[in-house]
Write an enzyme that holds these catalytic residues in place. Structure first.
Site, PDB file in Angstrom:
ATOM      1  N   LYS A  19       1.071   4.236  -3.046  1.00 54.30           N
ATOM      2  CA  LYS A  19       0.820   5.695  -2.803  1.00 54.30           C
ATOM      3  C   LYS A  19       1.988   6.310  -3.125  1.00 54.30           C
ATOM      4  O   LYS A  19       2.074   7.606  -3.483  1.00 54.30           O
ATOM      5  CB  LYS A  19       0.197   5.998  -1.375  1.00 54.30           C
ATOM      6  CG  LYS A  19      -1.066   5.452  -1.145  1.00 54.30           C
ATOM      7  CD  LYS A  19      -2.036   5.676  -2.219  1.00 54.30           C
ATOM      8  CE  LYS A  19      -3.406   5.349  -1.804  1.00 54.30           C
ATOM      9  NZ  LYS A  19      -4.366   5.814  -2.809  1.00 54.30           N
ATOM     10  N   TYR A  50       0.747  -1.185   0.000  1.00 50.98           N
ATOM     11  CA  TYR A  50       0.031  -0.037  -0.079  1.00 50.98           C
ATOM     12  C   TYR A  50       0.802   1.345  -0.197  1.00 50.98           C
ATOM     13  O   TYR A  50       0.570   2.347  -0.676  1.00 50.98           O
ATOM     14  CB  TYR A  50      -1.030  -0.098   1.272  1.00 50.98           C
ATOM     15  CG  TYR A  50      -1.512   1.338   1.272  1.00 50.98           C
ATOM     16  CD1 TYR A  50      -2.722   1.631   0.497  1.00 50.98           C
ATOM     17  CD2 TYR A  50      -1.335   2.052   2.297  1.00 50.98           C
ATOM     18  CE1 TYR A  50      -3.428   2.679   0.582  1.00 50.98           C
ATOM     19  CE2 TYR A  50      -1.893   3.348   2.404  1.00 50.98           C
ATOM     20  CZ  TYR A  50      -3.199   3.684   1.584  1.00 50.98           C
ATOM     21  OH  TYR A  50      -3.794   4.716   1.518  1.00 50.98           O
TER      22      TYR A  50
END
Length: 260
Positions: free
Chosen positions: A146, A142
């Site tokens: 990002k 994750y």
């Protein structure tokens, strides 16, 4: 005036739709959950068009991008996280996350930007996370996804600046926000934060208002909250090894199911 928002069924995307509608924008609300979008449509004062779409489907994204010529503001928001030790997390869930956070985001960004460049106008907001600035043990894929959103936005912003373009592109990098993200990722932002101050975890409404205000100001990197902006400054000073240890400690307090 019209805005298109992906991931509009909940959280930051839903509240950005509310904020833009209050400013007079008609909304194209994009998400997979029709019932949540119908609820949003009934609530907003301006015209709302619902589009049921999964951003991991490239062909659906390309069809959606055909609408770009009528859009003034594009909010590239769809995304989610998968939490846990990298060797133990579900591969299919992670691949779905990467398809959402990177693959779909990239397709829509590219196609909307191309259309905006034809008329040399428009606002684009990519939604990343404070995670983009840090190593992310227990949330590695994750955090990495990002970081991609942050870096692609910075790169495009410089290309537009060099071309003296009137298009404005920004990236939103919030810290912990009260949304459905916690349930999907199976984490609790409340754990381990009780003594750090009431303003650490922001409401999605507050983040949405701050994001829209700074998008229209032309600010490129948007980080809501003084504590979060301070954290980003600290990451420039501290070595990555120390940051990794700190992030691991913080993340280990978030897990809602130690056996997961």
């Amino acid at each position: 005036m019209k805005a298109l928002i992906t991931g509009a069924s909940s959280g930051i995307g839903r509240d950005i739709a509310r904020v833009l509608s209050e400013k007079g924008y008609d909304i194209i609300a994009v998400a997979r959950r029709a019932e949540r979008l119908e609820e949003l449509k009934k609530e907003l004062k301006t015209d709302v068009e619902i589009v049921i779409l999964d951003v991991t489907d490239a062909e659906q994204c390309k069809k959606l991008a055909l609408r770009a010529s009528e859009i003034d503001v594009f909010i590239n928001n769809a995304g989610f996280g998968v939490f846990g030790d990298f060797s133990l997390t579900d591969l299919d869930a992670e691949l779905k996350m990467l398809d959402t956070n990177i693959y779909g985001m990239h397709i829509l960004l590219k196609l909307f930007l191309k259309e905006f460049k034809k008329r040399d106008s428009g606002y684009i907001l990519n939604v990343a996370s404070l995670a983009a600035f840090f190593p992310g043990p227990l949330f590695g894929a994750y955090y990495a996804s990002k970081a991609y959103v942050l870096r692609i936005t910075q790169s495009i912003a410089e290309e537009l600046r060099q071309a003296k373009s009137n298009i404005k592109i920004s990236v939103l990098c919030p810290g912990p926000v009260r949304t459905e993200f916690e349930n999907v990722a199976k984490v609790s932002f409340g754990k381990g934060t009780e003594r750090t101050g009431k303003n650490v975890i922001l409401s999605s409404r507050r983040v949405a208002e701050y994001a829209v205000k700074n998008l229209f100001k032309g600010k490129m990197i948007i980080i809501p909250g003084f504590i979060m902006r301070t954290a980003v400054l600290m990451h420039r000073i501290l070595p990555d090894k120390l940051l990794s240890k700190a992030v691991f400690y913080i993340q280990s307090k978030k897990c809602v199911n130690k056996n997961n």
